[in-house]
Design a protein around this motif. Structure first.
Motif, PDB file in Angstrom:
ATOM      1  N   ASP A 113       0.816  -1.231   0.000  1.00  0.00           N
ATOM      2  CA  ASP A 113       0.000   0.000   0.000  1.00  0.00           C
ATOM      3  C   ASP A 113       0.845   1.274   0.000  1.00  0.00           C
ATOM      4  O   ASP A 113       0.378   2.322  -0.484  1.00  0.00           O
ATOM      5  N   PHE A 114       2.049   1.215   0.557  1.00  0.00           N
ATOM      6  CA  PHE A 114       2.835   2.436   0.732  1.00  0.00           C
ATOM      7  C   PHE A 114       4.221   2.263   0.115  1.00  0.00           C
ATOM      8  O   PHE A 114       5.028   1.452   0.606  1.00  0.00           O
ATOM      9  N   LYS A 172      -9.125   0.237   5.924  1.00  0.00           N
ATOM     10  CA  LYS A 172      -9.188  -0.402   4.608  1.00  0.00           C
ATOM     11  C   LYS A 172      -9.210  -1.926   4.723  1.00  0.00           C
ATOM     12  O   LYS A 172      -9.934  -2.600   3.984  1.00  0.00           O
ATOM     13  N   SER A 212       4.872  10.571   8.929  1.00  0.00           N
ATOM     14  CA  SER A 212       3.915  10.551   7.809  1.00  0.00           C
ATOM     15  C   SER A 212       3.279   9.176   7.658  1.00  0.00           C
ATOM     16  O   SER A 212       2.080   9.050   7.429  1.00  0.00           O
ATOM     17  N   LEU A 213       4.101   8.115   7.806  1.00  0.00           N
ATOM     18  CA  LEU A 213       3.557   6.756   7.731  1.00  0.00           C
ATOM     19  C   LEU A 213       2.659   6.485   8.934  1.00  0.00           C
ATOM     20  O   LEU A 213       1.583   5.885   8.791  1.00  0.00           O
ATOM     21  N   GLN A 214       3.073   6.937  10.094  1.00  0.00           N
ATOM     22  CA  GLN A 214       2.251   6.722  11.299  1.00  0.00           C
ATOM     23  C   GLN A 214       0.868   7.340  11.125  1.00  0.00           C
ATOM     24  O   GLN A 214      -0.149   6.743  11.531  1.00  0.00           O
ATOM     25  N   ALA A 215       0.806   8.508  10.502  1.00  0.00           N
ATOM     26  CA  ALA A 215      -0.483   9.183  10.295  1.00  0.00           C
ATOM     27  C   ALA A 215      -1.395   8.405   9.344  1.00  0.00           C
ATOM     28  O   ALA A 215      -2.623   8.554   9.385  1.00  0.00           O
ATOM     29  N   LYS A 216      -0.812   7.560   8.483  1.00  0.00           N
ATOM     30  CA  LYS A 216      -1.602   6.798   7.511  1.00  0.00           C
ATOM     31  C   LYS A 216      -2.107   5.466   8.061  1.00  0.00           C
ATOM     32  O   LYS A 216      -2.948   4.819   7.431  1.00  0.00           O
ATOM     33  N   GLY A 240      -5.997   4.805   8.618  1.00  0.00           N
ATOM     34  CA  GLY A 240      -6.674   4.577   7.342  1.00  0.00           C
ATOM     35  C   GLY A 240      -6.352   3.205   6.774  1.00  0.00           C
ATOM     36  O   GLY A 240      -7.218   2.544   6.170  1.00  0.00           O
ATOM     37  N   PHE A 241      -5.119   2.756   6.975  1.00  0.00           N
ATOM     38  CA  PHE A 241      -4.712   1.426   6.537  1.00  0.00           C
ATOM     39  C   PHE A 241      -5.557   0.351   7.221  1.00  0.00           C
ATOM     40  O   PHE A 241      -6.037  -0.599   6.574  1.00  0.00           O
TER      41      PHE A 241
END
Length: 794
Positions: free
Chosen positions: A87-88, A242, A231-235, A238-239
């Motif tokens: 995903d990232f 999903k 930045s990854l922690q903030a996503k 949402g992950f």
């Protein structure tokens, strides 16, 4: 001129042998202790830094949430790592570690291996494990591939080539050796002896790799260089939205994800790791090292300034013939450095001799020798710095004497100098008393934890590990009966694990006092019918598992009091008969066990449930009679070899295994005590030197007093009381400092001692006794001297 200064320096050292010896020994011991602690601290702070991607590696952690608590885990579920990488794009690689134990065989070699990890091919992109043989790109790509450490490869194949050869796991699954790596460095927060490809796990039916709710592995991520991990922690929320449906969340899949830098895992993580350090211990030992070095330097300054009057004429004459202050300062600083360099040589020898013992006390090889990593140059630099710092003040004092006063013989030690020396003695003994108090409290806390009643039977309990062998589990009852027939065996039970050895956590829903089904993440121990009775666990409500109730195997659980309280029941009897669901089972609570310490006393007692599952009891516990344990062990081993010939005889005693949880604290306590003793010894050396010099300065006074009728006890008391007063002042300063420091240290323990007044009384009396013993020798020697001789010489 330099040559002349060096000659004078050595002549002074030789002329005053006792003072020189005290200075050199004090500095050498202080530098050795400081140096060993420095190496320990440096090693502790070096964990995982051998990895080339150290700054870009992160561990994926999970917070499991329920209405009553949040569990902070260092693990993740199997699908998470690959899904994050997919995903990232900032996630460049992921690797999972699943720990297992197997009986590993090759020809006639058979060993139970408990440090095997299943992992992904990208493990070698994330961590730096150099290959001795094989290709890191392909080593773990295929199912049933295995990579060995050098030690493991030698264990099975000797000096022969391991590549391409096959090992067998639990007598049935062959795995092919596709690589050999160097042994995992000791400063790694996790280790392994063997790595097996994760693609082998589903064919071996070990785990469902698509299960999002089974948090059974450590997952590591390699992020792009320069990428901001925030930045990854903030996503991550949402992950999860999903990939985790609302239905799954309602069924208990309620958790949050966090990424943790590799640099924080060993020392700063509150989530734990296979190996964890203690930041507080590092701080404490660093402070102790500074204290010891400070005490040694204080000795040097005190003894040098105390002898200032003896060198006053030398300074006066040198000034008369044209010496300037800078030259004199250089001379005295040079003498200080020479003493420190001699101490450096002695310290280097002591460090070489003491390093193996220190490694043993630390419980790890912090260094093989002091010449690695430039340690010897660090020790040399420390000695020069000490020489300059400790020698600066004495040089300043010596070079600022008044020429006229000195040459007229009117020079006396200044009041400021006397107060300085007394102040430094107070500082020394303040540090020593703090260390004495700390040592007493540390040892009392450790003894408290070891001797506290745990609430279950742990003496004479022998635990046999079956390694989860299916043939053993299938014939569990008949094997237990065979062991019961061994002379010296009183009872036998089976369980999935034992106390102090880790246990599982089961998501459960249990009927609370409100009548609703309350989600809980509970500690779980799977047992057979005999376990609770054999371990002496008291049932305070309801009953334990009973063979007379057929439903106990599939529909019953026993909780501890902590679990019942979390459900809201004030009375344990009110919980009996309440409904539960857990891992596919539904049933009722049949009993409540009294709370007991199933983990270290550093933690509060947490909710626990016993679940009857004879098909998952991979360890036997044999309660032995006291007496001839060796003969009983031999009989048990003989019976094991006849009943379970396919597995090695592996055992431990429960109390020894449980106490291993306190190994870190035990080592800390021993090291703390040894360094405290060193600090006190160095303080005593300085006090001995000062007492000797003070007595020497008062030789005439003592002679006159004796002629006028003074008694020996009176003179000893006169010479001792000023030093005893200094120790009393030090005690007044040290006691509150020690209380603050040790009160803070004790906060890390859920169950801890109270700091009683007697600790300070013992520390004060002990320090007084040490000081009095040190000073009284010189005082008694002076008091017994012939006054005629002293007055004649004066």
């Amino acid at each position: 001129m330099i040559k002349n200064y060096i000659k004078i320096a050595f002549r002074n050292l030789w002329r005053h042998k006792s003072f020189s010896l005290i200075n050199i020994i004090g500095l050498a011991v202080g530098m050795t202790a400081c140096f060993l602690i420095f190496m320990y601290v440096r090693f502790e702070l070096s964990y995982d830094k051998f990895n080339q991607n150290f700054d870009n590696v992160y561990r994926l952690n999970t917070d499991i949430k329920s209405p009553t608590e949040v569990l902070h885990w260092n693990s993740a579920s199997a699908p998470m790592g690959p899904a994050l990488q997919q995903d990232f794009p900032e996630v460049k690689a992921n690797a999972r570690l699943f720990g297992f134990g197997f009986l590993v065989e090759y020809q006639n070699h058979r060993f139970q291996e408990n440090n095997i990890q299943f992992t992904d091919p990208d493990i070698f992109k994330i961590f730096t494990f150099p290959f001795v043989a094989g290709d890191p790109e392909t080593a773990l790509k295929e199912p049933f591939s295995i990579v060995l450490t050098e030690t493991a490869a030698k264990k099975y194949f000797g000096d022969g080539d391991a590549l391409g050869k096959s090992l067998r796991l639990d007598g049935k699954t062959p795995v092919k050796v596709t690589g050999v790596v160097k042994d995992v460095p000791l400063n790694s927060h996790f280790s392994f002896d063997m790595l097996i490809s994760t693609s082998s796990m589903e064919p071996m039916k070990l785990i469902n790799m698509k299960e999002w709710g089974n948090f059974s592995n450590n997952t590591y991520l390699l992020l792009a260089k320069g990428y901001n991990p925030a930045s990854l922690q903030a996503k991550l929320p949402g992950f999860l939205r999903k990939h985790i449906s609302e239905d799954q969340r309602r069924r208990g899949y309620n958790y949050d994800l966090f990424i943790e830098p590799l640099r924080d895992i060993y020392m700063d993580s509150f989530r734990g790791a296979p190996v964890n350090g203690s930041q507080s211990n590092v701080y404490i030992f660093s402070i102790v090292a500074v204290f010891i070095l400070l005490i040694a330097c204080i000795n040097f300054v005190n003894l040098t300034t105390a002898r200032a009057s003896e060198r006053a004429k030398e300074v006066g004459i040198r000034k008369v013939v044209g010496a300037i202050n800078q030259q004199l300062t250089a001379q005295f600083l040079g003498e200080s450095i020479i003493i420190c360099l001699i101490s450096f040589v002695v310290s280097a020898v002591l460090s070489v001799v003491m390093l193996p013992l220190f490694n043993m006390l630390a419980g790890k090889i912090i260094s093989q020798n002091i010449f690695s990593h430039g340690y010897i140059f660090i020790l040399f630099a420390i000695s020069v710095i000490i020489g300059c710092m400790a020698g600066f003040y004495p040089a300043l004092v010596l070079t600022n004497f008044s020429i006229l006063s000195v040459l007229k013989g009117k020079f006396t030690t200044s009041v400021k100098g006397i107060f300085l020396r007394k102040g430094l003695v107070v500082v020394q003994f303040t540090i020593s008393i703090v260390l004495i108090v700390g040592t007493i409290i540390v040892y009392n806390q450790l003894n408290y934890m070891r001797n506290q009643s745990l609430g279950f039977q742990q003496d004479q309990m022998l635990v046999l590990n079956t390694g989860g062998d299916s043939a053993v589990i299938k014939n569990m009852e008949s094997i237990k009966n065979e062991f019961r027939g061994v002379q010296g065996v009183m009872s036998v039970s089976g369980s999935g694990t034992t106390f102090g050895n880790g246990n599982g956590v089961a998501y459960s829903e249990i009927q609370s006092i409100t009548g609703k089904m309350q989600p809980m993440n509970m500690n779980l121990i799977e047992v057979d019918f005999d376990f609770i009775a054999q371990y002496g666990i008291k049932i305070v409500a309801g009953r334990a598992f009973n063979r007379g109730f057929a439903t106990d195997t599939t529909q019953a659980i026993v909780l501890n009091q902590a679990a019942v309280k979390e459900l809201g029941y004030a009375n344990a009897n009110d919980a009996i008969g309440k409904q539960y669901t857990q891992w596919g089972r539904k049933g009722k609570i049949i009993g409540v066990a009294q709370d007991f310490h199933f983990v270290s006393l550093q933690q509060n007692i947490k909710p626990l449930n016993f679940r009857l599952n004879p098909g998952n009891t991979s360890v036997f516990t044999l309660k032995l009679k006291g007496g001839n344990i060796h003969a009983t062990l031999a009989a048990i081993e003989s019976k094991w070899k006849s009943l379970v010939p396919q597995r090695p005889f592996s055992y431990f005693f429960l109390d020894d295994n449980f106490n291993k949880q306190y190994q870190t604290e035990d080592r800390f306590g021993k090291l703390f005590m040894y360094f405290a003793v060193l600090a006190i010894m160095i303080s005593c050396l300085g006090l001995l030197g000062l007492a000797s010099y003070s007595t020497l300065q008062r030789t005439r006074e003592i002679g006159i007093r004796k002629v006028l009728g003074a008694s020996v006890p009176g003179i000893v008391g006169m010479l001792s009381k000023e030093f005893i007063l200094l120790v009393l002042i030090a005690a007044v300063i040290a006691f509150p400092l020690a209380w603050i420091g040790m009160h803070s240290w004790l906060k890390d323990f859920a169950y801890r001692i109270n700091i009683g007044w007697w600790v300070f009384a013992v520390a004060g009396l002990l320090s007084m006794l040490i000081a009095l013993t040190t000073v009284s020798y010189q005082a008694l020697k002076a008091a017994l001297a012939n006054p005629v001789k002293s007055l004649r010489s004066e």
